[in-house]
Design a protein around this motif. Structure first.
Motif, PDB file in Angstrom:
ATOM      1  N   SER A 106      15.564  17.791 -23.870  1.00  0.00           N
ATOM      2  CA  SER A 106      14.244  17.770 -23.235  1.00  0.00           C
ATOM      3  C   SER A 106      14.332  17.591 -21.728  1.00  0.00           C
ATOM      4  N   GLN A 107      15.521  17.256 -21.199  1.00  0.00           N
ATOM      5  CA  GLN A 107      15.688  17.041 -19.754  1.00  0.00           C
ATOM      6  C   GLN A 107      16.467  18.169 -19.080  1.00  0.00           C
ATOM      7  N   MET A 108      17.045  19.059 -19.871  1.00  0.00           N
ATOM      8  CA  MET A 108      17.863  20.142 -19.326  1.00  0.00           C
ATOM      9  C   MET A 108      17.028  21.401 -19.112  1.00  0.00           C
ATOM     10  N   CYS A 111      18.883  27.090 -15.562  1.00  0.00           N
ATOM     11  CA  CYS A 111      20.030  26.759 -14.707  1.00  0.00           C
ATOM     12  C   CYS A 111      20.875  25.621 -15.253  1.00  0.00           C
ATOM     13  N   ARG A 112      20.477  25.012 -16.398  1.00  0.00           N
ATOM     14  CA  ARG A 112      21.224  23.931 -17.047  1.00  0.00           C
ATOM     15  C   ARG A 112      21.248  22.639 -16.223  1.00  0.00           C
ATOM     16  N   ARG A 131      13.992  20.402 -11.283  1.00  0.00           N
ATOM     17  CA  ARG A 131      14.252  19.933  -9.926  1.00  0.00           C
ATOM     18  C   ARG A 131      15.332  20.775  -9.239  1.00  0.00           C
ATOM     19  N   GLY A 132      16.068  21.564 -10.030  1.00  0.00           N
ATOM     20  CA  GLY A 132      17.127  22.376  -9.464  1.00  0.00           C
ATOM     21  C   GLY A 132      16.670  23.750  -9.026  1.00  0.00           C
ATOM     22  N   HIS A 158      14.639  26.406 -26.401  1.00  0.00           N
ATOM     23  CA  HIS A 158      15.619  27.357 -25.854  1.00  0.00           C
ATOM     24  C   HIS A 158      16.991  26.693 -25.684  1.00  0.00           C
ATOM     25  N   ASN A 159      16.996  25.424 -25.268  1.00  0.00           N
ATOM     26  CA  ASN A 159      18.262  24.706 -25.165  1.00  0.00           C
ATOM     27  C   ASN A 159      18.914  24.533 -26.538  1.00  0.00           C
ATOM     28  N   ILE A 160      18.105  24.242 -27.538  1.00  0.00           N
ATOM     29  CA  ILE A 160      18.627  24.078 -28.903  1.00  0.00           C
ATOM     30  C   ILE A 160      19.175  25.399 -29.418  1.00  0.00           C
TER      31      ILE A 160
END
Length: 385
Positions: free
Chosen positions: A326-328, A332-333, A349-350, A363-365
């Protein structure tokens, strides 16, 4: 793959009386066996049989029924000891654990009683069963179930069945050994993010909002509190009538969500990636008003439904580590706790990407699921020098 099929018995008046008497008797005797086991330090099943089998036979139980009563008691103590070792009942000095260890296990009068093929036979064409009772074997006990359940019983029933009584109605819970479909090679993975505000969010865009379900639970909780406060006979009768209604509603909702996800994965030739959420209730720390919501959330049930439906359809499954999903940022990972602005908003933030927080997590999962699947196929043998 083992699943259960539930059928509803429709006995005549005399048959119902015999079934009810049988359940009351075997569970009373199970309580007696439990007291013997507790007094003797819970011996092994064979040792426990030497101290109790003759008495059970003298009380009128058949040989198989007596064996099942002893095995049921021994299995109950095995489960209790496993929960104690895992810490599910608290620390050694906790009140709940001391209470569980200080007295024998008791069985409710309508608790389940296992039957094997020597005590129970099925006539699928006539939709009747022949079953052992304390009054002898009774035949032609009608049962009703869905067409799919009947087909599953006819083709795959194997092993023991459980007879239970629920609100005056008798059910048979039959074990069916259904073969798993051969898993196909996935073109990709669908990530499934489970939550409370949104019950399930997938990387393909499907979102099962939990607003209606949570509103229903709050309404049921308020109604139960109102009826319990009255403490009248009519209020108690209403509470009994409404018992398990919320469970049935949540179970039906979870079935619908799981079927939607698995059907989409099968249609698109994708696998399903799920978070490994075991132990989340012990890990998560919440304020008191939020604990009821978390502990009444049937995420394990939904995950189980997705798993068994996927196995029956041959859809590949992959379990991934839920840490930082939930934080990634899925683009851009970049990982930052501040990326998750609030429950529904994600701003990286990136790279500055803006997305729905649950969809970003799905999407990360999905990406982690593909990596887990690929890693499982890669050879771990060192390269030849």
């Amino acid at each position: 793959m083992k699943i259960v099929a539930q059928v509803k018995l429709m006995p005549e008046t005399e048959q119902a009386a015999a079934l009810r008497c049988t359940l009351r008797t075997v569970n009373d005797l199970a309580c007696w066996v439990s007291q013997v086991a507790f007094a003797r330090g819970v011996p092994r099943e064979y040792e426990l049989r030497k101290h109790t089998y003759a008495h059970l036979k003298a009380e009128g139980l058949g040989a198989q029924a007596a064996q099942h009563v002893i095995k049921k008691v021994r299995d109950a103590y095995t489960t209790l000891h496993a929960n104690l070792r895992a810490g599910h009942l608290g620390k050694p000095t906790s009140r709940r654990r001391v209470k569980a260890e200080s007295k024998p296990i008791a069985f409710r009068p309508e608790a389940a009683q296992p039957y094997d093929d020597r005590c129970l036979s099925w006539q699928y064409d006539a939709q009747t069963v022949s079953i052992w009772t304390m009054a002898g074997r009774i035949k032609n006990v009608r049962f009703v179930c869905s067409t799919d359940a009947l087909k599953t019983l006819r083709d795959y029933r194997k092993g023991e069945c459980d007879l239970i009584e629920r609100d005056g109605v008798f059910y048979l819970i039959a074990t069916c050994d259904v073969p798993e479909a051969e898993a196909f090679e996935p073109d990709g993975f669908i990530g499934v993010d489970l939550g409370i505000v949104n019950v399930a969010t997938t990387s393909t865009g499907y979102q099962a909002a939990g607003r209606g379900l949570n509103r229903y639970r709050k309404r049921q909780l308020a109604l139960r509190a109102k009826l319990q406060k009255k403490r009248t006979k009519s209020a108690k009768r209403r509470l009994k009538e409404r018992s398990r209604r919320e469970q049935r509603h949540v179970k039906n909702t979870n079935h619908i969500i799981a079927k939607t996800i698995v059907t989409e994965a099968e249609r698109t030739a994708h696998g399903i990636a799920l978070e490994e959420l075991k132990g989340i209730r012990r890990r998560v720390r919440l304020r008191k008003p939020q604990r009821v919501t978390l502990h009444s959330w049937a995420f394990a049930q939904l995950g189980g439904f997705i798993v068994y439906k996927a196995k029956r359809a041959g859809v590949p499954l992959a379990y991934v580590d839920p840490a930082y999903t939930s934080q990634m940022c899925s683009q851009c990972r970049h990982i930052d706790k501040r990326n998750r602005v609030n429950q529904g908003l994600f701003i990286c933030r990136g790279c500055g990407v803006v997305a729905h927080a649950d969809r970003n997590a799905s999407h990360n999962i999905a990406a982690r699921g593909a990596a887990v699947w690929t890693a499982g196929r890669e050879s771990r043998v060192p390269a030849t020098p």
